[in-house]
Design an enzyme around this catalytic site. Structure first.
Site: not given
Ligand code: A5P
Length: 224
Positions: A84, A96, A105
Site C-alpha cells: 500500500a 494504493k 489489485e
C-alpha cells in the site's frame, strides 16, 4: 531505496508468510514490498498457486519459479497479499496505485476471502494522492470532474514521452487531496464518473502488517 526501508519491508513480508498454508490460491499484489514477499515465499517452498495483479508481478513470480494461474481460470482466492502507499488510520482507508496496478489489485484484493497488507511504518498516514485509472478517451471530461475533489495531474512516463499506460491500456490521474480531506465516500463517487475505470481508495476488511524500525512488526485491523 534506503537500506533501512527495505529492511522494514522485508520483516513485514516475512510476517505475511504466517498466513499462507499449503494448497492456497494466493492473490499477489504489486510493488517493492510484495517483491520481498515473493522472495520469501519461494524460499519457504510452500505449495501454493499465485494469481498476479500486474505484469510486473507475473514476471517476478515466473523468475522465482512459483506456480501461476490466470484469474480467468480460478474459482476463488483464499488470501491476497498486497502492499500500500498509505494507511489512513481512523478512516479505515488504504491508498494504493503508486505502481499503477490499482485496478487489477482491487479486483483481486476485493475478491480474496482475506486481505493482508504489508507496509513499512512510513506508510502510516502518509500524504499520497488518490490514483484514478481512466479511459484515455474521457481524459478532459474526467479531469474537469475530478477538480471538485482536488488537483488532478496526469501521470507522465519517465523513460518514454507521454502518459504512463497501465497494464489495461489506460491512463492514470494522480488526484492531490489533502490527507485530512480524503473521505471514504470518494471511492464510490469517483468510480461513478463516466470514463473512470477504478480508483486507489481501498475500503475492505484487511489485516495490516507494519514493519517497524525496532525490527518488530505491529498488526492492525482495518474494518471497512
Ligand atoms: C501498486 O499499484 C501499488 O498499489 C503498490 O501496492 C504500492 O505502490 C506499494 O508499493 P511499494 O511496496 O513499492 O511501496
Amino acid at each position: 531505496m534506503f537500506p533501512e526501508l527495505s529492511f522494514l519491508k522485508k520483516i513485514a513480508a516475512e510476517k505475511a508468510l504466517d498466513f499462507i498454508e499449503p494448497g492456497m490460491i494466493v492473490g499477489v499484489g504489486s510493488g517493492s514490498t510484495v517483491k520481498m514477499f515473493i522472495e520469501v515465499l519461494s524460499q519457504a517452498k510452500i505449495d501454493v498457486v499465485c494469481v498476479p495483479t500486474s505484469i510486473d508481478t507475473e514476471l517476478m513470480l515466473t523468475k522465482y519459479g512459483l506456480r501461476i494461474a490466470s484469474f480467468l481460470e480460478i474459482e476463488k482466492i483464499d488470501i491476497a497479499i498486497d502492499g500500500a502507499d498509505s494507511i489512513l488510520l481512523g478512516k479505515n482507508i488504504i491508498l494504493k496505485g503508486g505502481g499503477g496496478a490499482l485496478t487489477r489489485e482491487k479486483i483481486i484484493d476485493y475478491t480474496a476471502a482475506r486481505l493482508i497488507i504489508i507496509v513499512d511504518e512510513t506508510k502510516i498516514n502518509r500524504e499520497y494522492p488518490v490514483v484514478v485509472e481512466i479511459v484515455p478517451f474521457a481524459y478532459n471530461f474526467v479531469v474537469n470532474r475530478l477538480k471538485r475533489y482536488g488537483k488532478p495531474e496526469l501521470r507522465i512516463s519517465r523513460k518514454k514521452l507521454g502518459p504512463v499506460v497501465t497494464d489495461n491500456g489506460n491512463w492514470l490521474i494522480d488526484l492531490h487531496i489533502p490527507l485530512e480531506a480524503i473521505d471514504g465516500r470518494f471511492e464510490k463517487e469517483i468510480k461513478l464518473i463516466p470514463g473512470v475505470v477504478e480508483n486507489g481508495i481501498f475500503r475492505r476488511d484487511a489485516r495490516v502488517i507494519i514493519g517497524k524500525k525496532d525490527g518488530g512488526t505491529r498488526e492492525i485491523d482495518i474494518n471497512a
